[in-house]
Design an enzyme around this catalytic site. Sequence first.
Site, PDB file in Angstrom:
ATOM      1  N   HIS A 104       0.848  -1.197   0.000  1.00 49.82           N
ATOM      2  CA  HIS A 104       0.000   0.000   0.000  1.00 49.82           C
ATOM      3  C   HIS A 104       0.880   1.242   0.000  1.00 49.82           C
ATOM      4  CE1 HIS A 104       0.504   0.958   4.358  1.00 49.82           C
ATOM      5  NE2 HIS A 104       0.478  -0.354   4.536  1.00 49.82           N
TER       6      HIS A 104
ATOM      7  N   ASP B 186      -0.483   4.388   0.836  1.00 50.99           N
ATOM      8  CA  ASP B 186      -0.923   5.375   1.826  1.00 50.99           C
ATOM      9  C   ASP B 186      -0.141   5.165   3.116  1.00 50.99           C
ATOM     10  OD1 ASP B 186      -2.458   2.931   2.297  1.00 50.99           O
ATOM     11  OD2 ASP B 186      -3.525   4.086   3.824  1.00 50.99           O
TER      12      ASP B 186
ATOM     13  N   ASP C 280       6.585   1.008   6.007  1.00 53.56           N
ATOM     14  CA  ASP C 280       5.155   0.707   6.015  1.00 53.56           C
ATOM     15  C   ASP C 280       4.398   1.696   5.145  1.00 53.56           C
ATOM     16  OD1 ASP C 280       2.672  -0.340   6.747  1.00 53.56           O
ATOM     17  OD2 ASP C 280       2.552   0.873   8.569  1.00 53.56           O
TER      18      ASP C 280
ATOM     19  N   GLU D  77      -5.163   1.560   3.176  1.00 59.80           N
ATOM     20  CA  GLU D  77      -4.989   0.507   4.182  1.00 59.80           C
ATOM     21  C   GLU D  77      -4.910   1.080   5.587  1.00 59.80           C
ATOM     22  OE1 GLU D  77      -3.191  -2.237   6.933  1.00 59.80           O
ATOM     23  OE2 GLU D  77      -2.260  -0.378   6.232  1.00 59.80           O
ATOM     24  N   GLU D  78      -4.184   2.187   5.742  1.00 58.53           N
ATOM     25  CA  GLU D  78      -3.980   2.749   7.078  1.00 58.53           C
ATOM     26  C   GLU D  78      -5.262   3.325   7.675  1.00 58.53           C
ATOM     27  OE1 GLU D  78      -1.496   2.078   8.607  1.00 58.53           O
ATOM     28  OE2 GLU D  78       0.324   2.145   7.427  1.00 58.53           O
TER      29      GLU D  78
ATOM     30  N   HIS E  70       4.432   3.744  12.269  1.00 58.47           N
ATOM     31  CA  HIS E  70       3.351   4.519  12.892  1.00 58.47           C
ATOM     32  C   HIS E  70       3.873   5.499  13.945  1.00 58.47           C
ATOM     33  CE1 HIS E  70      -0.190   1.604  11.793  1.00 58.47           C
ATOM     34  NE2 HIS E  70       0.721   1.665  10.836  1.00 58.47           N
TER      35      HIS E  70
END
Length: 451
Positions: free
Chosen positions: A90, A92, A123, A156-157, A423
């Site tokens: 992903h 995003d 990520d 996705e996030e 994150h």
Amino acid sequence: MPDSQLARSVAALQPRAREELAELVAFRSVADPEQYPPQECRAAAEWVADALRGEGFEDVALLDTPDGTQSVYGYLPGPAGARTVLLYAHYDVQPPLDEAAWLSPPFELTERDGRWYGRGAADCKGGVIMHLTALRALRENGGVPVGVKVIVEGSEEQGTGGLERYAEAHPELLRADAVVVGDAGNFRVGLPTVTATLRGMTLVRVKVDTLAGNLHSGQFGGAAPDALAALIRILDSLREEDGSTRVTGLTSDASWEGLTYPEEDFRSDARVLDGVELIGSGSVADRIWARPAVTVLGIDCPPVVGATPSVQASAGALVSLRVPPGTDAAEATRLLTAHLEQAAPWGAKVAVEQVGQGQPFRADSDSPAYAAMAGAMAEAYEGRQMAIAGQGGSIPLCNTLASLYPEAEILLIGLSEPEAQIHAVNESVSPQELERLSLTEALFLRAYAAG
């Protein structure tokens, strides 16, 4: 062609990988128009689409998904009769949080202490580059031996389910014999790992109202019901005394069988301050892979700076609940909603709104694709054997794919090992892991084609 040549090709592609990752990280592709303009996500999607076209992919398209975002799709035909493998990542990313806390700009890939720093570096923009590098190395060494579908998601996030709904409406689009999800990570740098289970998630907004408007705390405080205090009581009800998650009706005593996670290692990985205890009971692996976990992600209330002496009429929070395999996410959402409503003190009015939801996932780790991946990892990591771990995070698409294609073998690998600090501020990726996992994927595709 000897595999040593494949390894040399992957190594020679690393400067290009770094350059392209820098380009991709530069897009502020947070899929939330309230924080960043949507054109940042569109630009990142176009970058991925152009990269696929450059590698000879056919049918490259930007798919408009029901949540208003775009996913990028492409198909690379394989030899006649070859198996088809779906590669997922992903583009995003999570917001950067406190940009002042970053040691280098979050959207500028920066090398420091042997790692590359930037939001999304691990990520999961690094996952996009991992897929591209593996395919390029194979093309330089006899060609890609399988048909390849690539899907790179744009939300996705956010957990808003756009790609899942699109896949359900177009069930043939992502059909494949095996799926490699490039959005997990090794248990530790240098320890090749496949993730076999994922917790699902539910995300809700809770709003508490007690008064028609704020009141002077001196004139009314002591009798007027404080919405912020009510919210605090409600949120506190989600924890047992030891910090374990408590949602009425939700089972929270399952155990994890498999790879262990020593508490000292977890404390170091999580950067727990000296003297602060871990929460919950059971082993660390039980707590983070096999049991539910509630987290208060944010609270709407006046900040300390600028606060007035007022009794608050309203307050709100964003609450996440991670759901282990074996628990239905929709049922967990119902139980969480009921718990929040029933925990309200003083008759406070509570409204709960579901924001996102994803089912948990469990893979069949005895499948032929897992055997091929084990061999590929042992070769790329110079004899280190593949570990099988769980992951506390969610990738909702996995369960959708498992439902749509029950015969497909699904494997999760990636760059989000603990040092990556995904994150969080100062997210980074290990270039050595990027190289080894790109080689792993290339070796896997070759072995899977021959199996």
